[in-house]
Design an enzyme around this catalytic site. Structure first.
Site, PDB file in Angstrom:
ATOM      1  N   ASN A  50      27.322 -22.427 -78.116  1.00  0.00           N
ATOM      2  CA  ASN A  50      26.641 -21.138 -79.263  1.00  0.00           C
ATOM      3  C   ASN A  50      25.441 -20.895 -79.578  1.00  0.00           C
ATOM      4  O   ASN A  50      24.554 -21.540 -79.953  1.00  0.00           O
ATOM      5  CB  ASN A  50      27.842 -21.660 -80.766  1.00  0.00           C
ATOM      6  CG  ASN A  50      27.467 -23.194 -80.881  1.00  0.00           C
ATOM      7  OD1 ASN A  50      26.766 -23.829 -80.344  1.00  0.00           O
ATOM      8  ND2 ASN A  50      27.811 -23.288 -82.177  1.00  0.00           N
ATOM      9  N   GLU A 107      31.954 -19.894 -76.008  1.00  0.00           N
ATOM     10  CA  GLU A 107      32.532 -19.400 -74.633  1.00  0.00           C
ATOM     11  C   GLU A 107      33.095 -18.614 -74.839  1.00  0.00           C
ATOM     12  O   GLU A 107      33.106 -17.458 -73.528  1.00  0.00           O
ATOM     13  CB  GLU A 107      34.547 -19.894 -75.273  1.00  0.00           C
ATOM     14  CG  GLU A 107      34.953 -21.046 -75.193  1.00  0.00           C
ATOM     15  CD  GLU A 107      34.457 -21.906 -76.826  1.00  0.00           C
ATOM     16  OE1 GLU A 107      33.696 -21.512 -77.550  1.00  0.00           O
ATOM     17  OE2 GLU A 107      35.402 -22.206 -77.367  1.00  0.00           O
TER      18      GLU A 107
END
Ligand code: THU
Length: 138
Positions: free
Chosen positions: A42, A55
């Site tokens: 992140n 992701e």
């Protein structure tokens, strides 16, 4: 690369997370047919709403490297918070972003949700049933 290796790659990525605001470092690792592995963390921003999930960053990196299909497995891991030991699962937006890459190659990847005490394995199609994707636009 085994599933254990993929999990280790996600954990190593989480250590490089840029998450000074949430203090919730997340790591993701994507494995492709042929063996390529692409990781992401992140990436937060002082304008909080601009933050990116691990992701999504991993998918952007993979697409930027020219990878278009063959997504076999994804490992995602976050820290233990509060009382729970349950692994985190990809947020709704990340499910959609992962689906884009998966549908390009017609795969339904295993999502390995890695917690401190447990790895939960689910299919992307179970996390995002009846998904909208690139196949709907041709
Ligand atoms: N986060 C991810 O990176 N992936 C997810 O699937 C869930 C949430 C990040 C976003 C934010 O930087 C932090 O975790 C707390 O929400």
């Amino acid at each position: 690369m085994t599933d254990d290796d993929l999990i280790a790659a996600a954990r190593a990525a989480a250590e490089r997370a840029y998450a000074p605001y949430s203090r919730f470092p997340v790591g993701a690792a994507l494995r492709f047919a042929g063996g390529a592995v692409v990781t992401g963390t992140n990436v937060e921003n002082a304008s909080y709403g601009l933050s990116l999930c691990a992701e999504t960053v991993a998918v952007a990196r993979a697409l930027g490297q020219g990878l278009r299909g063959g997504l076999e497995a994804v490992a995602v891991t976050g820290p233990r918070m509060g009382e729970g030991d349950a692994p985190i699962t990809p947020c709704g937006r990340c499910r959609q972003v992962l689906n884009e890459l998966a549908q390009l190659g017609g795969t339904d990847p295993d999502i390995l949700c890695v917690g401190p005490a447990e790895v939960r394995r689910v299919k992307l199609s179970a996390l995002l049933p009846h998904a909208f994707g690139p196949a709907d636009l041709v």
